[in-house]
Design an enzyme around this catalytic site. Structure first.
Site: not given
Length: 532
Positions: A473-477
């Protein structure tokens, strides 16, 4: 082509690892700078010994983080793109970064370019003019104690990408029995030590040309003034659905394209580096030098993130059908709050980006216009997010010289512009924003799910455990690599609370959840039996 797209997206995700740390460090640094400003706290607090020692300590820690950004990007690039054995890739990236700069330094020494021979007095003694000597000397810098070219973050990225290419090629290599101990993952640092110094030698020969080309692009953008700021804001929003906006942002923040200043024979490159230097070394740069860099930073985002997108959220809520308003209200409030406070916009943007190019183009133009107007009004607000935290820490607490009130005034205008603009486009073009879906979609409501149920449904929507190759994952995905994209069911994923589903390549899919994605990714990994 799809494999290349996957690698580019993986690279974009990797860039967010150091940025998340630097964004947080920047906030602490901004608070420290405000607390050491007598105009904010008063002379009495500024003269208190122990509180100022603590604040000074915070500034030193943050300054050390910013000074070593190239190394962080080298490690992040390797971790983000390594197929397996990521700890080995990270270890090799550190070795490779050092080895590459040793190669650069050795090549420079062979050309009689050392820390002693490239000082301004030494160059003037050889016949250079003071200006030419200063510009030539600024090309070099000590990096981890190694005299080298000032390649900033780009040097870290180059070494990291080279190391990860070696890692992915050799981490499973099998050597003859006599030297089998050095095979597999142990071979990666060995081949790194052989290749990266040679890369450094090559870079030392071609870097002046590369640096001149980047500086030329930066000068071109600089000469475009507020129009350059407009283009950055416009294209950054357009690239949000692809995930490639990270690469655009980091290019501006850490290369001469975002600005370049020379102070005391030391060159600072990149918009964010320049701004952070003013926080760690108050008074070193003039306000005009800082403003030239902040036009690419948070100030252009604040009117959109704090006011514009919440206005769009209200419009989407009012346009929802009455029977769906309760569901849409919760979705819009969560997205608007994230956008307002932290500048994380994807939960809201993915409610309309794929259903209406017209809405998204309208949004992108207003973003570009915001960047341009903040430059016209001479704002000086840095950092990277663009929410209320950045406005308060780097604007309000920064004092009158930041001109922070113009961001609020434009925001007050942007709220109705976004609200009425979105409402008009949604109703006239019959756009299926949340709560306006077709009857088939309306038939199924999103029911509250426990963490375990949500994780199981996400796995089901991704085609089952046997179809999932990797989860991150990253910040939002939620970023997932699947074996067969045809088994991914968008509707199942949307019913788990996702704002959107983006197919990046034949094997890579991104599911947008917003700030809570870190917990969701952990739950999915636990359910899959993958170590977190």
């Amino acid at each position: 082509m799809n494999d290349l797209s996957s690698k580019v997206h993986g690279f974009g995700k990797a860039l967010m690892m150091p940025i998340s740390v630097i964004a947080a460090a920047g906030i602490f640094l901004g608070l420290a700078a405000a607390l050491q400003n007598p105009a904010v706290t008063g002379d009495a607090f500024a003269n208190l010994k122990y509180p100022q020692l603590v604040i000074g300590f915070i500034r030193q820690v943050a300054g050390a983080l910013f000074a070593n950004l190239p190394l962080f990007f080298a490690v992040a690039s390797a971790i983000g793109l390594a197929k397996a054995e990521k700890p080995t890739a990270a270890f090799a990236a550190v070795i490779g970064f050092i080895a590459m700069h040793v190669g650069v330094s050795a090549s420079l020494a062979a050309q009689n370019l050392t820390a002693a021979t490239t000082t301004v007095p030494a160059l003037i003694a050889k016949g250079m003019t003071p200006t030419a000597a200063q510009m030539f000397s600024a090309q070099f810098t000590p990096m981890l104690g190694i005299f080298t070219f000032n390649m900033s973050v780009l040097g870290g990225v180059i070494s990291g990408l080279t190391v990860v290419a070696l890692h992915n090629r050799f981490y499973t290599v099998v050597l003859p029995t006599a030297v089998s101990f050095f095979g597999g993952r142990r071979f990666v640092p060995i081949i790194t030590v052989v290749v990266l110094p040679l890369l450094g030698v090559v870079l030392s020969l071609i870097w002046p040309t590369i640096g001149a080309a980047i500086a030329w692009v930066g000068s071109l953008i600089g000469q475009s003034g507020q129009y350059g700021a407009f283009l950055l804001g416009f294209f950054e929003r357009l690239l949000i659905p692809t995930g490639l906006h990270h690469i655009l942002n980091e290019t501006v923040r850490f290369t001469p394209i975002g600005g370049m200043v020379t102070v005391d024979n030391h060159t600072i490159v990149g918009a964010l580096n320049i701004f952070n230097t003013t926080l760690t070394h108050p008074g070193l740069l003039s306000d005009e030098q800082v403003r030239a860099s902040t036009r690419f930073l948070a100030q252009g985002k604040i009117p959109v993130m704090m006011f514009g997108l919440p206005g769009a959220a209200l419009a989407m809520y009012h346009c929802a059908r009455p029977e769906h308003k309760k569901r849409v209200k919760a979705l819009m409030m969560a997205g608007a709050l994230a956008s307002f406070t932290t500048g994380i916009t994807e939960p809201l943007e993915f409610c309309f980006v794929f259903v209406s190019p017209v809405l998204y183009l309208f949004h992108a133009v207003l973003c570009g216009l915001s960047f341009m107007l903040m430059d016209v009004f001479h704002l000086m607000i840095g950092n990277v997010q663009g929410g209320a935290i950045d406005l308060v820490v780097f604007g309000v607490l920064g004092g009158n010289k930041t001109h922070w009130w113009y961001a609020v005034l434009l925001g007050v205008i942007y709220f109705p512009v976004y609200y009425f603009g979105f409402r008009l486009i949604i109703t006239r073009l019959r756009i299926e924003t949340p709560g306006r879906e077709t009857q088939e979609e309306e038939a199924v409501e999103r029911k509250p799910l426990s963490a375990n149920e949500r994780a199981e449904n996400i796995i089901t929507g991704l085609g089952g455990q046997q179809n999932i190759a990797d989860v991150d994952c990253c910040f939002t995905r939620l970023r997932v690599r699947v074996k067969d994209m045809k088994q991914v069911i968008d509707r199942t994923l949307m019913l788990t609370g996702a704002s959107g589903v983006k197919r990046v390549s034949d094997n890579d899919v991104q599911v947008i959840y917003g700030p809570q994605v870190e917990k969701i990714a952990q739950d999915v990994k636990v359910t899959l039996g993958v170590s977190t």
